[in-house]
Design a protein around this motif. Structure first.
Motif, PDB file in Angstrom:
ATOM      1  N   VAL A  30       0.848  -1.191   0.000  1.00 19.18           N
ATOM      2  CA  VAL A  30       0.000   0.000   0.000  1.00 19.18           C
ATOM      3  C   VAL A  30       0.880   1.235   0.000  1.00 19.18           C
ATOM      4  O   VAL A  30       2.072   1.176   0.282  1.00 19.18           O
ATOM      5  N   LYS A  31       0.265   2.355  -0.319  1.00 12.52           N
ATOM      6  CA  LYS A  31       0.856   3.674  -0.097  1.00 12.52           C
ATOM      7  C   LYS A  31      -0.087   4.398   0.852  1.00 12.52           C
ATOM      8  O   LYS A  31      -1.300   4.216   0.789  1.00 12.52           O
ATOM      9  N   TYR A  32       0.486   5.247   1.713  1.00 16.34           N
ATOM     10  CA  TYR A  32      -0.356   5.924   2.684  1.00 16.34           C
ATOM     11  C   TYR A  32       0.144   7.345   2.923  1.00 16.34           C
ATOM     12  O   TYR A  32       1.303   7.679   2.684  1.00 16.34           O
ATOM     13  N   ASP A  33      -0.766   8.178   3.401  1.00 11.13           N
ATOM     14  CA  ASP A  33      -0.461   9.531   3.826  1.00 11.13           C
ATOM     15  C   ASP A  33      -0.137   9.462   5.315  1.00 11.13           C
ATOM     16  O   ASP A  33      -0.984   9.069   6.110  1.00 11.13           O
ATOM     17  N   PRO A  34       1.090   9.819   5.724  1.00 12.58           N
ATOM     18  CA  PRO A  34       1.458   9.681   7.129  1.00 12.58           C
ATOM     19  C   PRO A  34       0.679  10.599   8.074  1.00 12.58           C
ATOM     20  O   PRO A  34       0.603  10.317   9.268  1.00 12.58           O
ATOM     21  N   GLN A  35       0.092  11.658   7.559  1.00  7.75           N
ATOM     22  CA  GLN A  35      -0.637  12.578   8.431  1.00  7.75           C
ATOM     23  C   GLN A  35      -2.086  12.150   8.640  1.00  7.75           C
ATOM     24  O   GLN A  35      -2.596  12.184   9.753  1.00  7.75           O
ATOM     25  N   THR A  36      -2.747  11.734   7.569  1.00  6.58           N
ATOM     26  CA  THR A  36      -4.170  11.387   7.677  1.00  6.58           C
ATOM     27  C   THR A  36      -4.414   9.885   7.776  1.00  6.58           C
ATOM     28  O   THR A  36      -5.522   9.460   8.066  1.00  6.58           O
ATOM     29  N   HIS A  37      -3.388   9.097   7.477  1.00  7.32           N
ATOM     30  CA  HIS A  37      -3.477   7.631   7.443  1.00  7.32           C
ATOM     31  C   HIS A  37      -4.449   7.134   6.377  1.00  7.32           C
ATOM     32  O   HIS A  37      -4.953   6.017   6.473  1.00  7.32           O
ATOM     33  N   GLU A  38      -4.694   7.940   5.356  1.00 12.78           N
ATOM     34  CA  GLU A  38      -5.451   7.458   4.205  1.00 12.78           C
ATOM     35  C   GLU A  38      -4.562   6.515   3.415  1.00 12.78           C
ATOM     36  O   GLU A  38      -3.351   6.715   3.318  1.00 12.78           O
ATOM     37  N   VAL A  39      -5.178   5.479   2.828  1.00 13.91           N
ATOM     38  CA  VAL A  39      -4.421   4.386   2.212  1.00 13.91           C
ATOM     39  C   VAL A  39      -4.973   4.083   0.823  1.00 13.91           C
ATOM     40  O   VAL A  39      -6.184   4.182   0.591  1.00 13.91           O
ATOM     41  N   VAL A  40      -4.077   3.696  -0.084  1.00 13.76           N
ATOM     42  CA  VAL A  40      -4.460   3.147  -1.390  1.00 13.76           C
ATOM     43  C   VAL A  40      -3.629   1.898  -1.631  1.00 13.76           C
ATOM     44  O   VAL A  40      -2.506   1.789  -1.144  1.00 13.76           O
ATOM     45  N   PHE A  41      -4.181   0.947  -2.363  1.00 13.88           N
ATOM     46  CA  PHE A  41      -3.403  -0.223  -2.757  1.00 13.88           C
ATOM     47  C   PHE A  41      -2.328   0.213  -3.743  1.00 13.88           C
ATOM     48  O   PHE A  41      -2.528   1.118  -4.552  1.00 13.88           O
ATOM     49  N   HIS A  42      -1.185  -0.455  -3.690  1.00 14.85           N
ATOM     50  CA  HIS A  42      -0.083  -0.176  -4.613  1.00 14.85           C
ATOM     51  C   HIS A  42       0.343  -1.506  -5.236  1.00 14.85           C
ATOM     52  O   HIS A  42       1.281  -2.159  -4.786  1.00 14.85           O
ATOM     53  N   PHE A  43      -0.372  -1.917  -6.286  1.00 16.30           N
ATOM     54  CA  PHE A  43      -0.155  -3.225  -6.888  1.00 16.30           C
ATOM     55  C   PHE A  43       0.851  -3.212  -8.031  1.00 16.30           C
ATOM     56  O   PHE A  43       1.135  -4.260  -8.605  1.00 16.30           O
ATOM     57  N   ASP A  44       1.399  -2.047  -8.379  1.00 19.28           N
ATOM     58  CA  ASP A  44       2.342  -1.970  -9.494  1.00 19.28           C
ATOM     59  C   ASP A  44       3.490  -2.944  -9.281  1.00 19.28           C
ATOM     60  O   ASP A  44       4.192  -2.880  -8.269  1.00 19.28           O
ATOM     61  N   GLY A  45       3.679  -3.854 -10.228  1.00 20.21           N
ATOM     62  CA  GLY A  45       4.778  -4.805 -10.160  1.00 20.21           C
ATOM     63  C   GLY A  45       4.517  -6.039  -9.315  1.00 20.21           C
ATOM     64  O   GLY A  45       5.345  -6.934  -9.267  1.00 20.21           O
ATOM     65  N   ASP A  46       3.378  -6.105  -8.624  1.00 17.65           N
ATOM     66  CA  ASP A  46       3.047  -7.274  -7.805  1.00 17.65           C
ATOM     67  C   ASP A  46       2.335  -8.292  -8.697  1.00 17.65           C
ATOM     68  O   ASP A  46       1.198  -8.073  -9.120  1.00 17.65           O
ATOM     69  N   ALA A  47       3.007  -9.400  -8.978  1.00 15.59           N
ATOM     70  CA  ALA A  47       2.488 -10.384  -9.936  1.00 15.59           C
ATOM     71  C   ALA A  47       1.178 -11.022  -9.489  1.00 15.59           C
ATOM     72  O   ALA A  47       0.504 -11.663 -10.284  1.00 15.59           O
ATOM     73  N   ARG A  48       0.791 -10.873  -8.234  1.00 14.58           N
ATOM     74  CA  ARG A  48      -0.483 -11.413  -7.778  1.00 14.58           C
ATOM     75  C   ARG A  48      -1.657 -10.587  -8.287  1.00 14.58           C
ATOM     76  O   ARG A  48      -2.758 -11.108  -8.456  1.00 14.58           O
ATOM     77  N   PHE A  49      -1.421  -9.275  -8.529  1.00 17.96           N
ATOM     78  CA  PHE A  49      -2.518  -8.376  -8.875  1.00 17.96           C
ATOM     79  C   PHE A  49      -2.297  -7.596 -10.169  1.00 17.96           C
ATOM     80  O   PHE A  49      -3.254  -7.163 -10.789  1.00 17.96           O
ATOM     81  N   ASP A  50      -1.068  -7.387 -10.573  1.00 19.69           N
ATOM     82  CA  ASP A  50      -0.724  -6.580 -11.743  1.00 19.69           C
ATOM     83  C   ASP A  50      -0.577  -7.508 -12.951  1.00 19.69           C
ATOM     84  O   ASP A  50       0.343  -8.321 -13.009  1.00 19.69           O
ATOM     85  N   LEU A  51      -1.483  -7.381 -13.912  1.00 19.67           N
ATOM     86  CA  LEU A  51      -1.511  -8.287 -15.061  1.00 19.67           C
ATOM     87  C   LEU A  51      -0.206  -8.263 -15.844  1.00 19.67           C
ATOM     88  O   LEU A  51       0.315  -9.307 -16.221  1.00 19.67           O
ATOM     89  N   GLU A  52       0.361  -7.083 -16.080  1.00 23.48           N
ATOM     90  CA  GLU A  52       1.610  -7.003 -16.835  1.00 23.48           C
ATOM     91  C   GLU A  52       2.751  -7.684 -16.080  1.00 23.48           C
ATOM     92  O   GLU A  52       3.569  -8.378 -16.682  1.00 23.48           O
ATOM     93  N   ALA A  53       2.804  -7.499 -14.774  1.00 26.32           N
ATOM     94  CA  ALA A  53       3.846  -8.159 -13.979  1.00 26.32           C
ATOM     95  C   ALA A  53       3.642  -9.668 -14.002  1.00 26.32           C
ATOM     96  O   ALA A  53       4.609 -10.434 -14.073  1.00 26.32           O
ATOM     97  N   MET A  54       2.390 -10.108 -13.967  1.00 28.54           N
ATOM     98  CA  MET A  54       2.089 -11.538 -14.014  1.00 28.54           C
ATOM     99  C   MET A  54       2.533 -12.128 -15.356  1.00 28.54           C
ATOM    100  O   MET A  54       3.140 -13.200 -15.405  1.00 28.54           O
ATOM    101  N   GLN A  55       2.248 -11.422 -16.447  1.00 30.36           N
ATOM    102  CA  GLN A  55       2.641 -11.909 -17.760  1.00 30.36           C
ATOM    103  C   GLN A  55       4.159 -11.942 -17.906  1.00 30.36           C
ATOM    104  O   GLN A  55       4.714 -12.897 -18.456  1.00 30.36           O
ATOM    105  N   ALA A  56       4.846 -10.925 -17.399  1.00 29.08           N
ATOM    106  CA  ALA A  56       6.309 -10.895 -17.468  1.00 29.08           C
ATOM    107  C   ALA A  56       6.902 -12.036 -16.650  1.00 29.08           C
ATOM    108  O   ALA A  56       7.858 -12.700 -17.078  1.00 29.08           O
ATOM    109  N   ARG A  57       6.337 -12.285 -15.475  1.00 29.73           N
ATOM    110  CA  ARG A  57       6.822 -13.371 -14.623  1.00 29.73           C
ATOM    111  C   ARG A  57       6.601 -14.729 -15.293  1.00 29.73           C
ATOM    112  O   ARG A  57       7.472 -15.600 -15.279  1.00 29.73           O
ATOM    113  N   THR A  58       5.432 -14.908 -15.902  1.00 30.50           N
ATOM    114  CA  THR A  58       5.131 -16.158 -16.603  1.00 30.50           C
ATOM    115  C   THR A  58       6.108 -16.371 -17.759  1.00 30.50           C
ATOM    116  O   THR A  58       6.630 -17.476 -17.948  1.00 30.50           O
ATOM    117  N   ALA A  59       6.377 -15.319 -18.520  1.00 29.77           N
ATOM    118  CA  ALA A  59       7.322 -15.439 -19.637  1.00 29.77           C
ATOM    119  C   ALA A  59       8.715 -15.791 -19.125  1.00 29.77           C
ATOM    120  O   ALA A  59       9.404 -16.633 -19.717  1.00 29.77           O
TER     121      ALA A  59
END
Length: 157
Positions: free
Chosen positions: A72-101
């Motif tokens: 995840v990425k978060y704002d340290p002051q407000t503790h708001e959070v977003v998922f950060h799936f870039d490059g995570d082969a479990r969730f990022d289709l391009e990373a999954m395809q690159a890993r499979t190749a």
């Protein structure tokens, strides 16, 4: 105050444990559904904190599950959070395809060197278990999937 776009751009990286995950509504008018998550965010240099997150996913996308660690990425002051799936082969289709190749290429090279039997020729149970352990350790399968596949392998002996 950070908005989600600003958090994606400027937020701090951390791992988060998915405490709960649930579909917001069973009714949907298109191919997307909203999910509510409770996360325990675990920054490296700060105390952990809980955050809630509502995220929209395609019905075909893999969603984070309870008891799963996710980036995840978060704002340290407000503790708001977003998922950060870039490059995570479990969730990022391009990373999954690159890993499979990459895995296919490595397997082909091992076959050419005689280290791996060609497809269709069964590996020994020990080799299959070692392969499952490598998949688990690399994050390609979850520990639960590893245990299920290991039990299936052992039952086949």
């Amino acid at each position: 105050m950070f908005k989600k776009r600003q958090i994606r751009k400027n937020g701090l990286l951390a791992q988060a444990l998915v405490v709960s995950a649930g579909r917001r509504s069973h009714w949907t008018s298109n191919e997307y559904q909203k999910y509510d998550f409770v996360l325990e965010v675990r920054p490296e240099d700060r105390p952990p904190f809980r955050a809630t997150l509502r995220q929209q996913f395609s019905i075909m996308e893999r969603k984070p599950e309870e008891a799963e660690l996710v980036p995840v990425k978060y704002d340290p002051q407000t503790h708001e959070v977003v998922f950060h799936f870039d490059g995570d082969a479990r969730f990022d289709l391009e990373a999954m395809q690159a890993r499979t190749a990459r895995i296919r290429w490595e397997t082909l090279q091992r076959q050419e060197q005689g280290n791996v039997p060609p497809a269709g020729q069964g590996a020994s149970p020990v080799e299959a278990l070692e392969r499952l352990a490598r998949l688990r350790d690399s994050g390609a399968i979850t520990p639960e999937e590893f245990e299920r596949l290991k039990a299936k392998l052992m039952n086949g002996l």
